[in-house]
Design a protein around this motif. Structure first.
Motif, mmCIF file in Angstrom:
data_model
loop_
_atom_site.group_PDB
_atom_site.id
_atom_site.type_symbol
_atom_site.label_atom_id
_atom_site.label_comp_id
_atom_site.label_asym_id
_atom_site.label_seq_id
_atom_site.Cartn_x
_atom_site.Cartn_y
_atom_site.Cartn_z
ATOM 1 N N GLY A 67 0.793 -1.258 0.030
ATOM 2 C CA GLY A 67 -0.380 -0.007 0.243
ATOM 3 C C GLY A 67 0.828 1.211 -0.199
ATOM 4 N N THR A 105 -1.508 3.791 -1.416
ATOM 5 C CA THR A 105 -2.815 3.683 -1.238
ATOM 6 C C THR A 105 -3.839 2.819 -1.509
ATOM 7 N N GLY A 108 -2.792 -0.587 -3.527
ATOM 8 C CA GLY A 108 -3.474 -1.391 -1.906
ATOM 9 C C GLY A 108 -4.253 -1.663 -1.482
ATOM 10 N N ALA A 120 -3.645 -4.687 4.690
ATOM 11 C CA ALA A 120 -2.608 -2.366 3.562
ATOM 12 C C ALA A 120 -3.074 -1.925 4.068
ATOM 13 N N THR A 122 -2.381 2.538 4.523
ATOM 14 C CA THR A 122 -3.184 2.983 4.116
ATOM 15 C C THR A 122 -2.786 4.380 5.090
#
Length: 335
Positions: A67, A105, A108, A120, A122
């Motif tokens: 991510g 992000t 991901g 993930a 972010t």
């Protein structure tokens, strides 16, 4: 391949990948409590401990993560190795997006929803459309805040400007201002760089926090990722770009700008000292720096080991030991 060989291979791949990468109905990041799972995504607050080895309920297996490039320095440190030492049957593998997507992000989150990642990382909260995409697949999404960061704007080092207001940045990135002379600088064309908002959570944050939701001008050039942006800005007279302050930390080829939400100041930088030497943790943690925000671990609430892995990983980051790794990576602790 025996387990020790697998462990060594996974850690090596994760570190190599890291080296190559140098809102919805939720509460805003600034209101989220430390380690709290956002309302509507999970029911109970996250409890953590002091040491990584003390984190309970760690599943056995190999789990893929990826991510936001804001986590890149954290991946390149010894955090993954420390996890492997303390929980040898819990293996983490950093995974790049598919060739048609850029690291960040957005990509991901897409990989998480598609089941290609267990974790993930972010640089923004989960969006409403992502929650709906997850629901169509039969699960909810959970998120846990694990660190704070600041978005740094930087320019070519030859540009004799040290500060800008957010209003001036908006004028640059919406194409209203095209020459530095319009902002008190030299008669030099402005070359702005940005990442793609489809993939970059940092670009999404800038579009919302700086541009007020307005689109980036067609004149804004795209960079694959923040590392590429720094390289392009350093090589282009009159250029400006932005990235996670952790990525810009100690970079000598670009110069970070002090920013203010109000033209009357004060102007604040996410760094202290010369050459972006240190993160101004107090300015970012307190929110005085105008582009401070939180970073998250996001996961599928599907009752599988992947969910357990993501929660365990977040707990490790939120230990006192884990938050020290966060600080060493140029991010800001939530503790």
């Amino acid at each position: 391949m025996n387990r020790q060989q697998l462990l060594t291979a996974v850690v090596s791949v994760a570190l190599l990948a890291a080296g190559l990468l140098v809102f919805s109905s939720l509460r805003p990041p600034e209101q989220s409590s430390i380690g709290a799972i956002a309302p509507g995504l999970a029911e109970t607050p996250l409890q953590s401990t002091g040491l990584i080895r003390q984190v309970p309920d760690v599943p056995i297996g190999l789990f893929k993560y990826g991510g936001s490039t804001a986590f890149a320095r954290l991946r390149s440190l010894h955090f993954t190795e420390e996890i492997a030492r303390r929980h040898p049957d819990f293996l983490l593998l950093y995974t790049e997006p598919e060739p048609n997507r850029q690291p960040g992000t957005g990509s991901g989150m897409a990989m998480l929803i598609e089941g290609k990642l267990a974790i993930a990382q972010t640089s923004r909260p989960v969006r409403a459309d992502e929650r709906e995409a997850a629901k169509r697949r039969g699960f909810e999404l959970g998120q846990i805040a694990v660190a704070r960061d600041g978005v740094a704007f930087y320019v070519h080092p030859g540009l004799p400007l040290k500060q800008l207001s957010l209003k001036q940045l908006k004028a640059i990135y919406t194409g209203q201002v095209r020459n530095w002379q319009q902002l008190g600088g030299p008669a030099l064309a402005i070359t702005p760089f940005s990442m793609d908002t489809r993939d970059s959570g940092t670009a999404e944050f800038v579009q919302k926090a700086v541009l007020g939701g307005a689109p980036f001008a067609p004149s804004v050039r795209q960079a694959r990722d923040t590392t590429t942006s720094i390289r392009l800005v350093s090589a282009t007279a009159g250029a400006i770009g932005y990235a996670s302050s952790a990525t810009v930390l100690q970079q000598k080829t670009v110069r970070a700008l002090a920013l203010t939400p109000d033209a009357n100041g004060p102007y604040l930088s996410p760094f202290t000292g010369n050459d972006q030497a240190r993160i101004d943790r107090e300015a970012i943690k307190s929110g005085r720096y105008p582009l401070a925000h939180q970073l998250y671990i996001v996961f599928r609430e599907d009752g599988t080991d992947a969910q357990k892995a993501a929660i365990a990983y977040a707990k490790m980051l939120l230990t006192d030991e884990g938050q020290r790794f966060v600080e060493q990576a140029g991010l800001v602790s939530l503790h």
